[in-house]
Design a protein around this motif. Structure first.
Motif, PDB file in Angstrom:
ATOM      1  N   PRO A  14       0.798  -1.231   0.000  1.00 65.84           N
ATOM      2  CA  PRO A  14       0.000   0.000   0.000  1.00 65.84           C
ATOM      3  C   PRO A  14       0.829   1.278   0.000  1.00 65.84           C
ATOM      4  CG  PRO A  14      -0.484  -1.375   1.936  1.00 65.84           C
ATOM      5  CD  PRO A  14       0.408  -2.167   1.056  1.00 65.84           C
ATOM      6  N   ALA A  15       1.996   1.285   0.643  1.00 69.54           N
ATOM      7  CA  ALA A  15       2.828   2.497   0.659  1.00 69.54           C
ATOM      8  C   ALA A  15       3.337   2.812  -0.747  1.00 69.54           C
ATOM      9  CB  ALA A  15       4.002   2.311   1.626  1.00 69.54           C
ATOM     10  N   GLY A  16       3.899   1.820  -1.404  1.00 67.58           N
ATOM     11  CA  GLY A  16       4.445   2.024  -2.753  1.00 67.58           C
ATOM     12  C   GLY A  16       3.355   2.372  -3.754  1.00 67.58           C
ATOM     13  N   LEU A  17       2.204   1.693  -3.638  1.00 72.15           N
ATOM     14  CA  LEU A  17       1.121   1.932  -4.605  1.00 72.15           C
ATOM     15  C   LEU A  17       0.564   3.344  -4.463  1.00 72.15           C
ATOM     16  CD1 LEU A  17      -0.872  -1.426  -4.334  1.00 72.15           C
ATOM     17  CD2 LEU A  17       0.941  -0.811  -5.940  1.00 72.15           C
ATOM     18  N   SER A  18       0.396   3.780  -3.213  1.00 70.78           N
ATOM     19  CA  SER A  18      -0.125   5.119  -2.991  1.00 70.78           C
ATOM     20  C   SER A  18       0.884   6.167  -3.486  1.00 70.78           C
ATOM     21  CB  SER A  18      -0.426   5.268  -1.496  1.00 70.78           C
ATOM     22  OG  SER A  18      -0.593   6.587  -1.151  1.00 70.78           O
ATOM     23  N   MET A 244       8.650  12.450   5.394  1.00 72.33           N
ATOM     24  CA  MET A 244       9.132  11.143   4.917  1.00 72.33           C
ATOM     25  C   MET A 244      10.509  11.231   4.254  1.00 72.33           C
ATOM     26  SD  MET A 244       6.895   8.987   5.816  1.00 72.33           S
ATOM     27  CE  MET A 244       6.137   9.751   7.178  1.00 72.33           C
ATOM     28  N   LYS A 245      11.261  12.264   4.647  1.00 68.19           N
ATOM     29  CA  LYS A 245      12.637  12.406   4.131  1.00 68.19           C
ATOM     30  C   LYS A 245      13.568  11.536   4.961  1.00 68.19           C
ATOM     31  CE  LYS A 245      12.411  17.276   2.885  1.00 68.19           C
ATOM     32  NZ  LYS A 245      12.747  18.605   3.355  1.00 68.19           N
ATOM     33  N   GLU A 270       1.483   7.461   4.277  1.00 66.87           N
ATOM     34  CA  GLU A 270       2.901   7.852   4.210  1.00 66.87           C
ATOM     35  C   GLU A 270       3.426   7.801   2.765  1.00 66.87           C
ATOM     36  OE1 GLU A 270       4.329   6.561   8.686  1.00 66.87           O
ATOM     37  OE2 GLU A 270       4.822   5.269   6.998  1.00 66.87           O
ATOM     38  N   GLY A 271       2.911   6.857   1.981  1.00 65.78           N
ATOM     39  CA  GLY A 271       3.302   6.774   0.562  1.00 65.78           C
ATOM     40  C   GLY A 271       2.891   8.053  -0.157  1.00 65.78           C
TER      41      GLY A 271
END
Ligand SMILES: Cc1cc2nc3c(=O)[nH]c(=O)nc-3n(C[C@H](O)[C@H](O)[C@H](O)COP(=O)(O)OP(=O)(O)OC[C@H]3O[C@@H](n4cnc5c(N)ncnc54)[C@H](O)[C@@H]3O)c2cc1C
Length: 288
Positions: A14-18, A244-245, A270-271
């Motif tokens: 879900p993080a990568g997809l978002s 998210m840096k 977060e994504g």
């Protein structure tokens, strides 16, 4: 020269997809690495009640909705495992098994591995223990190799290694049928310890032992510190700020890999932030 993407997203949970959705909306050239099945952690969930808008859905159901969303936005997942990422100053070099990719920014969304390392794994890392069998296979030409596979993809990797190594043993950490070359010996036993002196010599299992030159442990994700040399890790997770840096310029992270709670919607949120931070960073770069 290979194409240089604006954003490379590593991980298809879900993080990568978002992150990918937001990169698409902001019209950036991006690539998302992972697998078309998205993440085993979605498929495994029996019932999900805390993802806004989808009460009582099964993991499989949520996965299908995510896949429909990707299709509607014309987003394709590149099925490659990234083994290392190097910050080159102006850009990042991402190494897959036999390919290299370049991107101006990176978003790490690799999830976390719940399984603990086995005894000796960390001690012998780089001295016979490795996480990418295909990368290191040429070092073990004609020698003995044990592969501990945590997922089905490890089977294909083992078949490739069996063409180079002298002998390959496959130890599956899951139940099922195994699509392995005839020359590979299947060992259904629990690995307990890697033994050696300067280099790996043996793998001890619960009921047996194997003399070997190498032990490859193939999991869904490897630790982010291994993946990106120089990345700051705090309490076993990637250290990030509210945008998210990470400590590396142009490198962002999102989802389980940055810390608890381990939840779908937190990862997706977060994504989203990581992607928008990457976009802002790219805008600043282009104005320089
Ligand atoms: C059985 C179970 C039930 C759960 N139930 C719930 C629930 O009800 N509600 C809830 O909110 N959460 C639940 N969770 C937690 C949820 O699954 C995670 O928080 C969420 O999946 C994390 O998303 P992520 O994108 O950070 O990482 P992940 O979902 O772990 O995805 C990471 C992806 O990146 C890929 N990847 C990793 N490294 C690389 C690499 N180097 N190159 C290419 N690809 C890579 C992995 O293969 C994986 O596909 C559950 C988890 C489990 C295991």
């Amino acid at each position: 020269m290979s194409k240089r993407y604006d954003i490379a997203i590593v991980g298809s949970g879900p993080a990568g997809l978002s992150a990918a959705l937001n990169a698409k909306i902001r019209n950036k050239e991006f690539v998302i690495f992972g697998n078309k099945n998205l993440t085993t952690k979605i498929v495994k969930a029996p019932k999900i009640n805390n993802y806004l808008g989808f009460p009582g859905t099964s993991g499989e159901g949520l996965k299908e909705r995510f896949q429909e969303h990707l299709k509607a936005m014309d987003i394709e997942i590149t099925e490659e495992r990234i083994n290392s990422i190097y910050a080159m100053g102006e850009y990042f070099a991402l190494m897959a098994n036999d390919k290299a990719f370049e991107a101006k920014t990176v978003i790490l969304a690799t999830g976390i591995e719940y399984t603990k390392p086995i005894k000796g794994e960390e001690e012998f890392l780089g001295k016979g223990v490795g996480y990418c069998a295909t990368c290191d296979a040429p070092l073990y030409k004609g020698k003995t190799v044990v592969i501990i596979g945590h997922n089905k993809e490890a089977e294909a990797e083992s078949n490739y290694v069996s063409e180079i190594a002298g002998k390959v043993y496959y130890v599956p950490m899951y139940k099922g049928t195994y699509n392995l070359s005839d020359s590979i010996t299947l060992i259904e036993d629990k690995p307990e310890e890697v033994i050696g002196d300067l280099k790996v010599k043996k793998l001890l299992l619960k009921n047996s032992e194997i003399e070997t030159n190498a032990v490859f442990i193939l999991k869904d994700s490897i630790s982010p510190g291994q993946l990106v040399p120089g990345l700051k890790i705090e309490d076993d997770h990637i250290a990030v700020d509210r945008l998210m840096k990470t400590n590396i310029k142009g490198c962002f992270a999102a989802g389980d890999c940055v810390g608890k709670p381990y939840q779908y919607i937190k990862s997706a949120g977060e994504g989203n932030i990581a992607s928008l931070s990457a976009v802002k960073y790219l805008d600043e770069l282009s104005r320089k």
